[in-house]
Motif scaffolding. Structure first.
Motif, PDB file in Angstrom:
ATOM      1  N   ILE A   1       4.344 -28.968   2.053  1.00 26.77           N
ATOM      2  CA  ILE A   1       4.118 -30.412   2.049  1.00 26.77           C
ATOM      3  C   ILE A   1       4.569 -31.018   3.375  1.00 26.77           C
ATOM      4  CG2 ILE A   1       4.126 -30.775  -0.453  1.00 26.77           C
ATOM      5  CD1 ILE A   1       7.057 -31.466  -0.307  1.00 26.77           C
ATOM      6  N   GLU A   2       3.787 -31.969   3.839  1.00 24.35           N
ATOM      7  CA  GLU A   2       4.017 -32.582   5.144  1.00 24.35           C
ATOM      8  C   GLU A   2       5.405 -33.211   5.265  1.00 24.35           C
ATOM      9  OE1 GLU A   2       1.762 -35.926   7.869  1.00 24.35           O
ATOM     10  OE2 GLU A   2       0.549 -34.755   6.469  1.00 24.35           O
ATOM     11  N   ASP A   3       5.856 -33.862   4.218  1.00 25.87           N
ATOM     12  CA  ASP A   3       7.142 -34.558   4.229  1.00 25.87           C
ATOM     13  C   ASP A   3       8.299 -33.601   4.552  1.00 25.87           C
ATOM     14  OD1 ASP A   3       8.105 -37.181   4.027  1.00 25.87           O
ATOM     15  OD2 ASP A   3       8.852 -36.840   1.995  1.00 25.87           O
ATOM     16  N   LEU A   4       8.229 -32.369   4.075  1.00 32.58           N
ATOM     17  CA  LEU A   4       9.274 -31.389   4.346  1.00 32.58           C
ATOM     18  C   LEU A   4       9.383 -31.132   5.849  1.00 32.58           C
ATOM     19  CD1 LEU A   4      10.115 -28.214   2.394  1.00 32.58           C
ATOM     20  CD2 LEU A   4       9.959 -28.138   4.858  1.00 32.58           C
ATOM     21  N   GLY A   5       8.270 -30.859   6.493  1.00 34.45           N
ATOM     22  CA  GLY A   5       8.282 -30.603   7.929  1.00 34.45           C
ATOM     23  C   GLY A   5       8.775 -31.789   8.735  1.00 34.45           C
ATOM     24  N   ARG A   6       8.343 -32.979   8.342  1.00 39.46           N
ATOM     25  CA  ARG A   6       8.735 -34.184   9.065  1.00 39.46           C
ATOM     26  C   ARG A   6      10.235 -34.443   8.930  1.00 39.46           C
ATOM     27  NH1 ARG A   6       9.562 -39.127   7.521  1.00 39.46           N
ATOM     28  NH2 ARG A   6       8.543 -38.893   5.501  1.00 39.46           N
ATOM     29  N   LYS A   7      10.750 -34.418   7.721  1.00 40.53           N
ATOM     30  CA  LYS A   7      12.160 -34.762   7.501  1.00 40.53           C
ATOM     31  C   LYS A   7      13.120 -33.729   8.092  1.00 40.53           C
ATOM     32  CE  LYS A   7      11.601 -37.921   3.687  1.00 40.53           C
ATOM     33  NZ  LYS A   7      11.869 -38.221   2.289  1.00 40.53           N
ATOM     34  N   ILE A   8      12.776 -32.448   7.998  1.00 43.83           N
ATOM     35  CA  ILE A   8      13.617 -31.398   8.587  1.00 43.83           C
ATOM     36  C   ILE A   8      13.658 -31.558  10.107  1.00 43.83           C
ATOM     37  CG2 ILE A   8      13.793 -28.899   9.008  1.00 43.83           C
ATOM     38  CD1 ILE A   8      14.638 -29.717   6.150  1.00 43.83           C
ATOM     39  N   THR A   9      12.504 -31.802  10.713  1.00 47.06           N
ATOM     40  CA  THR A   9      12.440 -31.963  12.169  1.00 47.06           C
ATOM     41  C   THR A   9      13.192 -33.214  12.612  1.00 47.06           C
ATOM     42  OG1 THR A   9      10.323 -30.814  12.183  1.00 47.06           O
ATOM     43  CG2 THR A   9      10.875 -32.079  14.158  1.00 47.06           C
ATOM     44  N   GLU A  10      13.013 -34.309  11.902  1.00 50.85           N
ATOM     45  CA  GLU A  10      13.724 -35.550  12.240  1.00 50.85           C
ATOM     46  C   GLU A  10      15.239 -35.348  12.167  1.00 50.85           C
ATOM     47  OE1 GLU A  10      10.377 -38.825  10.789  1.00 50.85           O
ATOM     48  OE2 GLU A  10      12.053 -38.347   9.457  1.00 50.85           O
TER      49      GLU A  10
ATOM     50  N   VAL B   1       9.028 -22.636  13.675  1.00 47.12           N
ATOM     51  CA  VAL B   1       8.123 -21.563  13.250  1.00 47.12           C
ATOM     52  C   VAL B   1       8.058 -21.578  11.726  1.00 47.12           C
ATOM     53  CG1 VAL B   1       7.704 -19.074  13.228  1.00 47.12           C
ATOM     54  CG2 VAL B   1       8.625 -20.158  15.281  1.00 47.12           C
ATOM     55  N   ILE B   2       6.838 -21.456  11.198  1.00 47.24           N
ATOM     56  CA  ILE B   2       6.606 -21.510   9.760  1.00 47.24           C
ATOM     57  C   ILE B   2       5.936 -20.213   9.313  1.00 47.24           C
ATOM     58  CG2 ILE B   2       5.413 -22.757   7.903  1.00 47.24           C
ATOM     59  CD1 ILE B   2       5.411 -25.156  10.082  1.00 47.24           C
ATOM     60  N   GLY B   3       6.585 -19.537   8.355  1.00 42.72           N
ATOM     61  CA  GLY B   3       6.031 -18.303   7.802  1.00 42.72           C
ATOM     62  C   GLY B   3       5.920 -18.421   6.293  1.00 42.72           C
ATOM     63  N   ASP B   4       4.712 -18.319   5.764  1.00 46.76           N
ATOM     64  CA  ASP B   4       4.463 -18.472   4.332  1.00 46.76           C
ATOM     65  C   ASP B   4       3.901 -17.162   3.787  1.00 46.76           C
ATOM     66  OD1 ASP B   4       2.578 -19.126   1.961  1.00 46.76           O
ATOM     67  OD2 ASP B   4       3.669 -21.003   2.206  1.00 46.76           O
ATOM     68  N   ARG B   5       4.452 -16.701   2.680  1.00 51.21           N
ATOM     69  CA  ARG B   5       4.021 -15.448   2.058  1.00 51.21           C
ATOM     70  C   ARG B   5       2.513 -15.420   1.805  1.00 51.21           C
ATOM     71  NH1 ARG B   5       6.723 -10.977  -0.465  1.00 51.21           N
ATOM     72  NH2 ARG B   5       8.177 -11.659   1.118  1.00 51.21           N
ATOM     73  N   LEU B   6       1.926 -16.584   1.516  1.00 48.40           N
ATOM     74  CA  LEU B   6       0.495 -16.656   1.208  1.00 48.40           C
ATOM     75  C   LEU B   6      -0.348 -17.111   2.400  1.00 48.40           C
ATOM     76  CD1 LEU B   6       0.737 -18.176  -2.379  1.00 48.40           C
ATOM     77  CD2 LEU B   6       0.504 -15.781  -1.710  1.00 48.40           C
ATOM     78  N   GLY B   7       0.256 -17.187   3.575  1.00 52.98           N
ATOM     79  CA  GLY B   7      -0.490 -17.550   4.773  1.00 52.98           C
ATOM     80  C   GLY B   7      -0.712 -19.039   4.943  1.00 52.98           C
ATOM     81  N   LYS B   8       0.021 -19.852   4.194  1.00 54.52           N
ATOM     82  CA  LYS B   8      -0.128 -21.307   4.307  1.00 54.52           C
ATOM     83  C   LYS B   8       0.913 -21.846   5.279  1.00 54.52           C
ATOM     84  CE  LYS B   8      -2.069 -21.596  -0.296  1.00 54.52           C
ATOM     85  NZ  LYS B   8      -2.030 -22.253  -1.599  1.00 54.52           N
ATOM     86  N   GLY B   9       1.198 -23.152   5.181  1.00 52.35           N
ATOM     87  CA  GLY B   9       2.179 -23.786   6.058  1.00 52.35           C
ATOM     88  C   GLY B   9       1.592 -24.874   6.924  1.00 52.35           C
ATOM     89  N   GLN B  10       0.274 -25.079   6.836  1.00 51.27           N
ATOM     90  CA  GLN B  10      -0.386 -26.057   7.694  1.00 51.27           C
ATOM     91  C   GLN B  10       0.074 -27.488   7.417  1.00 51.27           C
ATOM     92  OE1 GLN B  10      -1.955 -23.621   5.941  1.00 51.27           O
ATOM     93  NE2 GLN B  10      -2.585 -22.275   7.614  1.00 51.27           N
ATOM     94  N   ASN B  11       0.390 -27.813   6.162  1.00 48.09           N
ATOM     95  CA  ASN B  11       0.851 -29.169   5.852  1.00 48.09           C
ATOM     96  C   ASN B  11       2.253 -29.415   6.409  1.00 48.09           C
ATOM     97  OD1 ASN B  11      -1.499 -29.972   4.469  1.00 48.09           O
ATOM     98  ND2 ASN B  11      -0.803 -28.919   2.631  1.00 48.09           N
ATOM     99  N   VAL B  12       3.130 -28.427   6.288  1.00 46.02           N
ATOM    100  CA  VAL B  12       4.462 -28.549   6.874  1.00 46.02           C
ATOM    101  C   VAL B  12       4.333 -28.733   8.388  1.00 46.02           C
ATOM    102  CG1 VAL B  12       6.654 -27.359   7.302  1.00 46.02           C
ATOM    103  CG2 VAL B  12       5.596 -27.249   5.054  1.00 46.02           C
ATOM    104  N   ALA B  13       3.424 -27.988   9.006  1.00 46.29           N
ATOM    105  CA  ALA B  13       3.202 -28.089  10.451  1.00 46.29           C
ATOM    106  C   ALA B  13       2.789 -29.507  10.849  1.00 46.29           C
ATOM    107  CB  ALA B  13       2.146 -27.079  10.895  1.00 46.29           C
ATOM    108  N   LYS B  14       1.947 -30.149  10.046  1.00 46.54           N
ATOM    109  CA  LYS B  14       1.546 -31.533  10.335  1.00 46.54           C
ATOM    110  C   LYS B  14       2.764 -32.445  10.357  1.00 46.54           C
ATOM    111  CE  LYS B  14      -2.988 -31.174   8.161  1.00 46.54           C
ATOM    112  NZ  LYS B  14      -3.748 -31.537   6.940  1.00 46.54           N
ATOM    113  N   GLY B  15       3.693 -32.239   9.425  1.00 47.09           N
ATOM    114  CA  GLY B  15       4.905 -33.044   9.374  1.00 47.09           C
ATOM    115  C   GLY B  15       5.807 -32.816  10.575  1.00 47.09           C
TER     116      GLY B  15
END
Length: 119
Positions: A103-112, A7-21
């Motif tokens: 950033i996409e890389d953050l989501g990918r590396k944390i999940t991996e 689950v991704i929660g961003d103060r500014l309503g973003k997070g879509q790039n992390v989600a892609k990762g």
């Protein structure tokens, strides 16, 4: 093993790039919509039975601390790099609080890393 739910929660309503990762690494990403989404992180994690929560705000702490306080999820906050997040996952943290880093890389590396640890 079932899909890792992040689950991704961003103060500014973003997070879509992390989600892609997250999804590129084989996880399921849930982006909380709207301004102030970081403060709803714990609620949505509980509702979705999530494995990991990622919170973004200026300080990198508010949503993560709220999730820990309300639901007892172990958290690490104030992070500014992907490596800090990987270390937190290795230490058993389930909620990660970052400054703004959609950033996409953050989501990918944390999940991996989570998948590698949990097998």
């Amino acid at each position: 093993m079932s899909k890792i739910v992040v689950v991704i929660g961003d103060r500014l309503g973003k997070g879509q790039n992390v989600a892609k990762g997250v999804e590129a690494a084989g996880g399921k990403a849930i982006v909380i919509p709207g301004i102030g989404a970081d403060m709803k992180l714990g609620d949505v994690m509980k509702q979705e039975n999530a494995d990991i929560g990622i919170s973004f705000c200026g300080s990198g702490g508010a949503g993560a601390i709220m999730a820990q306080t309300k639901y007892g999820y172990p958290c690490q906050y104030g992070m500014r790099s992907i490596d800090e997040g990987i270390t937190a996952i290795r230490q058993g943290k389930r909620v990660l609080g970052f400054g703004f880093m959609d950033i996409e890389d953050l989501g990918r590396k944390i999940t991996e890393e989570y998948i590698k640890i949990k097998g």
